[in-house]
Design a protein around this motif. Structure first.
Motif, short mmCIF file in Angstrom:
data_model
loop_
_atom_site.label_atom_id
_atom_site.label_comp_id
_atom_site.label_asym_id
_atom_site.label_seq_id
_atom_site.Cartn_x
_atom_site.Cartn_y
_atom_site.Cartn_z
N ALA A 1 52.99 19.41 89.84
CA ALA A 1 54.35 19.87 90.08
C ALA A 1 54.35 21.06 91.04
CB ALA A 1 55.01 20.27 88.75
N LEU A 2 53.39 21.96 90.84
CA LEU A 2 53.29 23.13 91.70
C LEU A 2 52.98 22.71 93.13
CD1 LEU A 2 53.33 26.26 91.45
CD2 LEU A 2 50.83 26.15 91.44
N PHE A 3 52.02 21.78 93.25
CA PHE A 3 51.63 21.27 94.56
C PHE A 3 52.85 20.67 95.27
CE2 PHE A 3 50.05 18.05 97.46
CZ PHE A 3 49.04 18.73 98.12
N LEU A 4 53.55 19.83 94.50
CA LEU A 4 54.71 19.15 95.08
C LEU A 4 55.79 20.14 95.48
CD1 LEU A 4 55.15 15.89 92.99
CD2 LEU A 4 54.39 16.14 95.35
N SER A 5 56.05 21.10 94.58
CA SER A 5 57.14 22.02 94.89
C SER A 5 56.79 22.86 96.12
CB SER A 5 57.45 22.92 93.70
OG SER A 5 56.41 23.87 93.55
N ARG A 6 55.48 23.07 96.32
CA ARG A 6 55.11 23.90 97.45
C ARG A 6 55.03 23.10 98.77
NH1 ARG A 6 49.74 27.37 97.12
NH2 ARG A 6 50.77 28.38 95.37
N TYR A 7 54.49 21.89 98.67
CA TYR A 7 54.17 21.19 99.92
C TYR A 7 55.01 19.95 100.21
CZ TYR A 7 50.02 24.14 99.94
OH TYR A 7 49.18 25.20 99.95
N ALA A 8 55.70 19.40 99.21
CA ALA A 8 56.38 18.12 99.41
C ALA A 8 57.29 18.14 100.63
CB ALA A 8 57.19 17.76 98.16
N LYS A 9 58.02 19.23 100.81
CA LYS A 9 58.97 19.29 101.93
C LYS A 9 58.27 19.09 103.28
CE LYS A 9 58.68 24.32 102.01
NZ LYS A 9 59.36 25.60 101.88
N HIS A 10 57.01 19.54 103.37
CA HIS A 10 56.31 19.37 104.65
C HIS A 10 55.99 17.90 104.90
CE1 HIS A 10 56.10 23.62 104.97
NE2 HIS A 10 55.31 23.76 103.90
N TYR A 11 55.52 17.24 103.85
CA TYR A 11 55.15 15.82 104.03
C TYR A 11 56.38 14.96 104.28
CZ TYR A 11 50.66 17.44 102.30
OH TYR A 11 49.49 18.12 102.16
N VAL A 12 57.51 15.34 103.68
CA VAL A 12 58.74 14.56 103.89
C VAL A 12 59.12 14.52 105.37
CG1 VAL A 12 61.23 14.51 103.46
CG2 VAL A 12 59.64 14.87 101.56
N LEU A 13 59.01 15.67 106.03
CA LEU A 13 59.41 15.70 107.44
C LEU A 13 58.36 15.07 108.36
CD1 LEU A 13 61.34 19.04 108.04
CD2 LEU A 13 62.08 16.93 107.00
N LEU A 14 57.12 14.94 107.84
CA LEU A 14 56.11 14.25 108.65
C LEU A 14 56.26 12.74 108.53
CD1 LEU A 14 52.82 16.23 107.86
CD2 LEU A 14 54.09 16.22 110.00
#
Lengths: 288, 305
Positions: free
Chosen positions: B10-23
């Motif tokens: 959850a921590l990983f996702l909350s921190r990085y998910a937004k970056h992968y979404v735009l990629l």
């Protein structure tokens, strides 16, 4: 005459001589660079039937307009229709490319996340791949998606361009990172920072990519050749290529007028937006 | 334990998910229209396939078969001769032009740069189409100009000795403009103090070029050479149109203008030999990788010395 004045005179004449040689060489290459298009223009704007060997200068405006008119009103493989198709295809490709590559470059340039370098190198590795390697599979994909003879079939496969990604990333890396902090303090979302802060500042990069991608789409020959079978969907490249090799003077005139017309969009773009192409290539070349 | 790993995710996702979404938009297209086709090509190259019936696995038979054909060796020989002209001549002339333009005032530099880059924006299908007339024996401008210089009587479009040079000529008309731009930008990026220091030491202009300009340009020269090789391997438009190729009749007289990509295109769409065409494409890919690797290894060795 003393030896020192003689030396001075010979030094000055040598200066003159090397200056003249420089100008001659520099102008010679200008002539080489523009001659093929200038020659095409001269052949078109000359009375029909004049031997092509003697056409260094245009001599008849009316004859030229007649030939251009004949090309524009041609019913079979019409260049106006083809220009329309090519414009739409290029515009679609440019729009898609600018969107997806700027979005990815935004992440690569301004943020850190696991796998960043691997993903970026993976994308860049496609720069050196021969296009011929993916030609057959892309054709099969186009068949499966019923994309033969369609604009999306022409445009979509080329959108994920590594060069465009690279140009955007180079540009965005130069933007101050404080902008992002300021944005997040103001409560802008992650996408909001891209849309409201970064993109409005990236106009130069957008123009560079757009101009380069448009000129490339206009020039694309092998991909249209593979996926277009319907002559009403032919791009300018296919229509112009159909005229190659005409021998009799009437058909040569027609072919030359076709070439001239198909060269207009890239030339107009170059005249007005030259700065962006040259900037883009000079900087990517140096940093690459 | 489970809770802990869940919260890590959850921590990983909350921190990085937004970056992968735009990629994602880029990498979906990249995977669908680049990675998948790349793998697909390698798989197809191991099958017998006419594009209609299901592919039949035949191991490396496509490779052994096509490597033995005269069309393969002719197209590779033509490619080799082409590269041997286009890379050395194209880079040297571009470098000389860049050094030449550097001697003018900034206004004229801008003018010459704009003119020299002009051929790059002209589509290759057009330069091929126009040069087809310029190269025509007796009536074309190039044979006429050469006649004046005493080098008459060359049939650029039909004599197998001169057909590859003709393709190289048309290609270089454009490539020199491209190389010139990169090299010129490279010269402009060299700090002026280097030249000033050399002048104080009494170095001649020629010595400055040899000892400052060229070593400083090494990275750009490297880029231009690598790019020249990769571009050459893909040559299609110019020889295809200069030789008036069709499915029925291609490559010009005695296949003097047959290039690898032409042979790939013909075997796939002209002869429905998709397996053989893919095998040739994969060979081309392997050559690209080997050449690029050699060039990079050579460069890092030079930098290490």
């Amino acid at each position: 005459m003393t030896s020192s004045t003689r030396a001075r005179i010979s030094w000055r004449s040598r200066q003159w001589f090397s200056l003249a040689v420089r100008w001659l060489l520099a102008i010679f290459w200008v002539i080489v660079a523009v001659f093929p298009l200038w020659y095409t223009f001269s052949v078109v704007f000359s009375p029909p039937g004049v031997p092509v060997t003697r056409q260094f200068f245009p001599s008849s405006f009316n004859a030229g307009m007649q030939k251009v008119g004949a090309v524009l009103t041609q019913t079979n493989l019409n260049i106006v229709t083809a220009s329309g198709v090519t414009f739409l295809y290029a515009a679609l490709q440019v729009a898609g490319m600018v969107f997806v590559t700027s979005l990815a470059a935004f992440e690569f340039a301004l943020f850190d996340f696991p796998g960043k370098n691997v993903l970026f190198m993976l994308a860049l590795s496609s720069l050196m791949m021969p296009a011929a390697v993916t030609l057959i599979p892309l054709f099969q994909i186009a068949i499966k998606l019923s994309w033969l003879n369609t604009l999306q079939g022409l445009a979509v496969p080329g959108m994920a361009s590594a060069l465009a990604l690279f140009i955007f990333r180079q540009f965005m890396e130069g933007l101050p990172r404080e902008l992002i902090d300021a944005g997040s303090i103001d409560g802008a979302s992650h996408f909001g920072i891209y849309r409201r802060i970064i993109m409005p500042l990236s106009g130069n990069a957008v123009l560079t990519v757009a101009v380069w991608a448009f000129v490339n789409a206009w020039a694309n020959y092998i991909w249209p050749l593979v996926i277009l079978t319907d002559p009403t969907m032919y791009t300018v490249s296919l229509v112009a290529a159909a005229q190659v090799g005409q021998r009799s003077w009437t058909t040569v005139d027609f072919a030359m007028a076709t070439y001239l017309i198909s060269a207009i969009p890239p030339i107009v773009i170059y005249v007005f937006l030259q700065r962006y192409i040259i900037q883009g290539f000079s900087t990517t070349g140096l940093k690459g | 334990m489970k809770n802990l790993s869940d919260s890590k995710v959850a921590l990983f996702l909350s921190r990085y998910a937004k970056h992968y979404v735009l990629l994602l938009p880029f990498f979906i297209l990249f995977a669908a229209f680049y990675l998948y086709p790349l793998i697909y090509s390698i798989v197809i190259s191991l099958t017998k396939w006419d594009g209609i019936r299901p592919p039949e696995f035949i191991d490396i038979q496509n490779y052994t078969r096509i490597v033995g054909t005269p069309r393969f060796s002719t197209s590779m020989t033509n490619l080799g001769r082409f590269v041997l002209i286009v890379v050395p001549v194209g880079v040297t002339l571009a470098l000389l032009l860049a050094l030449l333009v550097d001697r003018f005032t900034p206004r004229w530099q801008k003018f010459f740069r704009g003119m020299y880059f002009f051929p790059v924006i002209i589509p290759m299908f057009l330069s091929a189409a126009i040069f087809r007339y310029l190269l025509t024996p007796r009536v074309g401008m190039i044979p006429i100009a050469l006649e004046v210089l005493g080098i008459g009587g060359i049939n650029w479009l039909n004599d197998p000795t001169y057909m590859v040079p003709a393709v190289a000529l048309v290609d270089m008309w454009r490539a020199i403009g491209f190389n010139f731009l990169l090299l010129f930008a490279g010269i402009k990026a060299i700090p002026l103090e280097y030249f000033e220091a050399a002048q104080v030491d009494g170095a001649s202009r020629f010595q400055q070029i040899i000892h400052i300009t060229i070593p400083q340009l090494e990275p750009v020269l490297f880029l231009v050479v690598v790019n020249g090789f990769i571009g050459a391997l893909q040559t299609f438009d110019i020889p295809w149109l200069l030789s008036l190729s069709t499915f029925v009749n291609y490559g010009g007289r005695r296949n003097g203008m047959l290039f690898p990509v032409m042979e790939i295109y013909i075997s796939a769409w002209g002869r429905q030999d998709f397996g053989g065409a893919s095998a040739f494409a994969v060979i081309l890919l392997a050559i690209t990788l080997v050449i690029t690797a050699i060039q990079f290894a050579w460069r890092s060795k030079r930098l290490a010395d």
